[in-house]
Design a protein around this motif. Structure first.
Motif, PDB file in Angstrom:
ATOM      1  N   TYR A 117    -110.012 -34.774  43.802  1.00 22.73           N
ATOM      2  CA  TYR A 117    -109.988 -34.758  42.511  1.00 22.73           C
ATOM      3  C   TYR A 117    -110.652 -35.970  41.709  1.00 22.73           C
ATOM      4  O   TYR A 117    -111.139 -35.765  40.421  1.00 22.73           O
ATOM      5  CB  TYR A 117    -108.217 -34.950  42.141  1.00 22.73           C
ATOM      6  CG  TYR A 117    -108.004 -34.853  40.839  1.00 22.73           C
ATOM      7  CD1 TYR A 117    -107.992 -33.693  40.002  1.00 22.73           C
ATOM      8  CD2 TYR A 117    -107.346 -35.988  40.111  1.00 22.73           C
ATOM      9  CE1 TYR A 117    -107.671 -33.572  38.542  1.00 22.73           C
ATOM     10  CE2 TYR A 117    -107.227 -35.944  38.817  1.00 22.73           C
ATOM     11  CZ  TYR A 117    -107.108 -34.611  37.891  1.00 22.73           C
ATOM     12  OH  TYR A 117    -106.968 -34.725  36.713  1.00 22.73           O
ATOM     13  N   ALA A 121    -109.437 -29.614  38.621  1.00 15.07           N
ATOM     14  CA  ALA A 121    -108.110 -29.294  39.112  1.00 15.07           C
ATOM     15  C   ALA A 121    -108.256 -30.144  40.680  1.00 15.07           C
ATOM     16  O   ALA A 121    -109.118 -30.547  41.072  1.00 15.07           O
ATOM     17  CB  ALA A 121    -107.997 -27.851  39.492  1.00 15.07           C
ATOM     18  N   ASP A 122    -106.781 -30.283  40.997  1.00 20.62           N
ATOM     19  CA  ASP A 122    -106.715 -31.031  42.190  1.00 20.62           C
ATOM     20  C   ASP A 122    -106.848 -29.743  43.361  1.00 20.62           C
ATOM     21  O   ASP A 122    -105.807 -29.161  43.908  1.00 20.62           O
ATOM     22  CB  ASP A 122    -105.276 -31.513  42.236  1.00 20.62           C
ATOM     23  CG  ASP A 122    -105.216 -32.395  43.487  1.00 20.62           C
ATOM     24  OD1 ASP A 122    -106.134 -32.611  44.422  1.00 20.62           O
ATOM     25  OD2 ASP A 122    -103.977 -33.084  43.593  1.00 20.62           O
ATOM     26  N   TRP A 123    -107.941 -29.668  43.672  1.00 13.24           N
ATOM     27  CA  TRP A 123    -108.210 -28.297  44.554  1.00 13.24           C
ATOM     28  C   TRP A 123    -107.685 -28.358  45.732  1.00 13.24           C
ATOM     29  O   TRP A 123    -107.392 -27.424  46.390  1.00 13.24           O
ATOM     30  CB  TRP A 123    -109.765 -28.229  44.742  1.00 13.24           C
ATOM     31  CG  TRP A 123    -110.438 -28.298  43.423  1.00 13.24           C
ATOM     32  CD1 TRP A 123    -111.197 -29.398  43.074  1.00 13.24           C
ATOM     33  CD2 TRP A 123    -110.688 -27.025  42.540  1.00 13.24           C
ATOM     34  NE1 TRP A 123    -111.871 -28.825  41.339  1.00 13.24           N
ATOM     35  CE2 TRP A 123    -111.694 -27.617  41.351  1.00 13.24           C
ATOM     36  CE3 TRP A 123    -110.243 -25.872  42.428  1.00 13.24           C
ATOM     37  CZ2 TRP A 123    -111.914 -26.896  40.132  1.00 13.24           C
ATOM     38  CZ3 TRP A 123    -110.354 -25.055  41.453  1.00 13.24           C
ATOM     39  CH2 TRP A 123    -111.173 -25.466  40.195  1.00 13.24           C
ATOM     40  N   GLY A 168    -104.918 -30.654  46.512  1.00 15.95           N
ATOM     41  CA  GLY A 168    -103.326 -30.979  46.279  1.00 15.95           C
ATOM     42  C   GLY A 168    -102.631 -30.062  45.584  1.00 15.95           C
ATOM     43  O   GLY A 168    -101.265 -30.371  45.281  1.00 15.95           O
ATOM     44  N   SER A 169    -103.102 -28.828  44.974  1.00 11.35           N
ATOM     45  CA  SER A 169    -102.203 -28.210  44.292  1.00 11.35           C
ATOM     46  C   SER A 169    -101.917 -26.618  45.062  1.00 11.35           C
ATOM     47  O   SER A 169    -102.856 -26.303  45.902  1.00 11.35           O
ATOM     48  CB  SER A 169    -103.112 -27.680  43.002  1.00 11.35           C
ATOM     49  OG  SER A 169    -102.480 -26.396  42.506  1.00 11.35           O
ATOM     50  N   PRO A 170    -100.758 -26.281  45.228  1.00 11.71           N
ATOM     51  CA  PRO A 170    -100.356 -25.105  45.736  1.00 11.71           C
ATOM     52  C   PRO A 170    -101.148 -24.028  45.505  1.00 11.71           C
ATOM     53  O   PRO A 170    -101.420 -22.851  46.201  1.00 11.71           O
ATOM     54  CB  PRO A 170     -98.926 -24.903  45.815  1.00 11.71           C
ATOM     55  CG  PRO A 170     -98.424 -26.356  45.447  1.00 11.71           C
ATOM     56  CD  PRO A 170     -99.458 -26.826  44.706  1.00 11.71           C
ATOM     57  N   ARG A 171    -101.576 -23.931  44.228  1.00 13.64           N
ATOM     58  CA  ARG A 171    -102.232 -22.808  43.560  1.00 13.64           C
ATOM     59  C   ARG A 171    -103.599 -22.580  44.243  1.00 13.64           C
ATOM     60  O   ARG A 171    -104.233 -21.508  44.301  1.00 13.64           O
ATOM     61  CB  ARG A 171    -102.335 -23.036  42.063  1.00 13.64           C
ATOM     62  CG  ARG A 171    -102.944 -21.876  41.214  1.00 13.64           C
ATOM     63  CD  ARG A 171    -102.909 -22.243  39.824  1.00 13.64           C
ATOM     64  NE  ARG A 171    -103.526 -21.051  39.047  1.00 13.64           N
ATOM     65  CZ  ARG A 171    -103.752 -21.172  37.695  1.00 13.64           C
ATOM     66  NH1 ARG A 171    -103.243 -22.508  37.212  1.00 13.64           N
ATOM     67  NH2 ARG A 171    -104.488 -20.259  37.038  1.00 13.64           N
ATOM     68  N   PHE A 172    -104.399 -23.816  44.311  1.00 11.51           N
ATOM     69  CA  PHE A 172    -105.698 -23.619  44.604  1.00 11.51           C
ATOM     70  C   PHE A 172    -106.113 -24.201  46.174  1.00 11.51           C
ATOM     71  O   PHE A 172    -107.230 -23.908  46.626  1.00 11.51           O
ATOM     72  CB  PHE A 172    -106.469 -24.748  43.866  1.00 11.51           C
ATOM     73  CG  PHE A 172    -106.466 -24.378  42.396  1.00 11.51           C
ATOM     74  CD1 PHE A 172    -107.177 -23.214  41.828  1.00 11.51           C
ATOM     75  CD2 PHE A 172    -105.850 -25.173  41.262  1.00 11.51           C
ATOM     76  CE1 PHE A 172    -107.050 -22.862  40.817  1.00 11.51           C
ATOM     77  CE2 PHE A 172    -105.824 -24.778  40.174  1.00 11.51           C
ATOM     78  CZ  PHE A 172    -106.385 -23.587  39.665  1.00 11.51           C
ATOM     79  N   ALA A 173    -105.074 -24.919  46.943  1.00  9.01           N
ATOM     80  CA  ALA A 173    -105.458 -25.178  48.200  1.00  9.01           C
ATOM     81  C   ALA A 173    -105.918 -24.066  49.199  1.00  9.01           C
ATOM     82  O   ALA A 173    -106.925 -24.311  49.804  1.00  9.01           O
ATOM     83  CB  ALA A 173    -104.139 -25.969  48.748  1.00  9.01           C
ATOM     84  N   THR A 191    -106.277 -30.227  54.426  1.00 14.40           N
ATOM     85  CA  THR A 191    -104.960 -30.385  53.776  1.00 14.40           C
ATOM     86  C   THR A 191    -103.662 -30.703  54.473  1.00 14.40           C
ATOM     87  O   THR A 191    -102.485 -30.791  54.008  1.00 14.40           O
ATOM     88  CB  THR A 191    -104.689 -29.008  53.222  1.00 14.40           C
ATOM     89  OG1 THR A 191    -104.548 -28.193  54.178  1.00 14.40           O
ATOM     90  CG2 THR A 191    -105.752 -28.490  52.194  1.00 14.40           C
ATOM     91  N   PRO A 204    -100.404 -28.574  50.286  1.00 14.70           N
ATOM     92  CA  PRO A 204     -99.334 -29.602  49.727  1.00 14.70           C
ATOM     93  C   PRO A 204     -97.929 -28.784  50.070  1.00 14.70           C
ATOM     94  O   PRO A 204     -97.834 -27.426  50.090  1.00 14.70           O
ATOM     95  CB  PRO A 204     -99.469 -29.656  48.156  1.00 14.70           C
ATOM     96  CG  PRO A 204    -100.246 -28.422  47.948  1.00 14.70           C
ATOM     97  CD  PRO A 204    -101.103 -28.231  48.919  1.00 14.70           C
TER      98      PRO A 204
END
Length: 295
Positions: free
Chosen positions: A130, A149-151, A153-158, A238, A242
């Motif tokens: 990030y 984005a926090d690619w 560190g985000s549950p949406r993108f990890a 990861t 996260p």
């Protein structure tokens, strides 16, 4: 004549015994040992092994963490099989059409395959970081900083980040198999279709893709098995996070067995994963072989 056949059988057995001994030592024996340990509460260190029956498997069945890992594993596998094969076919067709420096393009697309999963994970961790990652800096540079984005560190993108990086690494391997399949398609078929007025998409749909059925079977099975066992990328990029957003069955086996010193439970998870891979592989091969016959 009978003596000659007996002598040949004896010589064959002599050559087979070393291979069978090694296979027994490194495959059969560890498998049987794992099957036994899956019914114990062994911690991996102590000399005492307590037999607990099906308690590990009952815990697996009732564990929310395992269900989440199973969901992640199945999603990741389904998406990777589709994307890896789609990317590999596209690359194979692209390279097959190149008339200049074809070997150079093959090497460039195949190069990521040569990287270990650990190295690939570090490369993509740097790209997707990030704060100083190449991707976010590039977005800033072209005026699209709002898309940063926090690619990882985000549950949406990890999970998406792991999928895309794995496709980048693996597509070149399957490309080689599809290239072999493309070179086995008679040129006369596509030429006749072109004369009849078929466009590129019609040629691909009616000729190229059906005749790649054998290559598709091989690549799909290999991709599925590799995806179900994915570990290196998750460990480096990861660590299952996260939270538990990218934790898979393979990663749970490692974390529980070596991180929490629950070798018995970890081995039970490994046995479940083995059965899952076996069942899915048998079903997938049966369906794809049936498709080959129909084509």
């Amino acid at each position: 004549m009978a003596a000659k056949r007996k002598s040949r059988a004896t010589h064959t057995l002599v050559f087979l015994i070393p291979a069978l001994a090694l296979y027994t030592l490194f495959v059969i024996a560890p498998t049987l040992s794992s099957a036994y340990l899956s019914f114990t509460s062994w911690d991996g260190v102590s000399t005492k092994i307590h037999f607990i029956g099906f308690d590990n498997f009952a815990e697996i069945w009732n564990s929310e963490r395992v269900r989440n890992a199973l969901k992640n594993t199945l999603i990741l596998t389904a998406v990777l099989v589709v994307l890896e094969n789609a990317a590999a076919i596209a690359l194979a067709m692209l390279v097959d059409q190149v008339r200049w420096a074809r070997n150079l393009f093959r090497s460039v697309f195949y190069f990521p395959v040569l990287l270990s999963g650990i190295v690939m994970g570090f490369v993509w961790t740097i790209i997707l970081n990030y704060n100083f990652g190449v991707l976010n800096q590039l977005l800033d540079l072209i005026g699209l900083g709002s898309l940063k984005a926090d690619w990882l560190g985000s549950p949406r993108f990890a999970l998406v980040s792991i999928i895309l990086s794995t496709v980048w690494k693996q597509a070149g391997y399957y490309m080689i198999i599809y290239l072999a399949g493309l070179q086995g398609i008679p040129q006369e078929l596509t030429e006749a279709a072109a004369i009849d007025g078929a466009g590129r998409w019609q040629q691909f749909k009616s000729i190229t893709f059906p005749l790649l059925a054998g290559s598709l079977t091989v690549c799909s099975v290999l991709s599925m098995i590799s995806s179900l066992k994915i570990f290196d990328q998750i460990a480096v990029m990861t660590d299952g996070g996260p939270g538990f957003a990218t934790e898979t069955l393979t990663y749970i086996v490692y974390k529980v067995g070596f991180g929490e010193l629950r070798q018995g439970f970890g081995t039970a998870m490994a046995m479940v994963l083995f059965l899952l891979i076996l069942i899915i592989t048998v079903i997938q091969v049966k369906l794809l072989r049936k498709r080959e016959v129909q084509l």
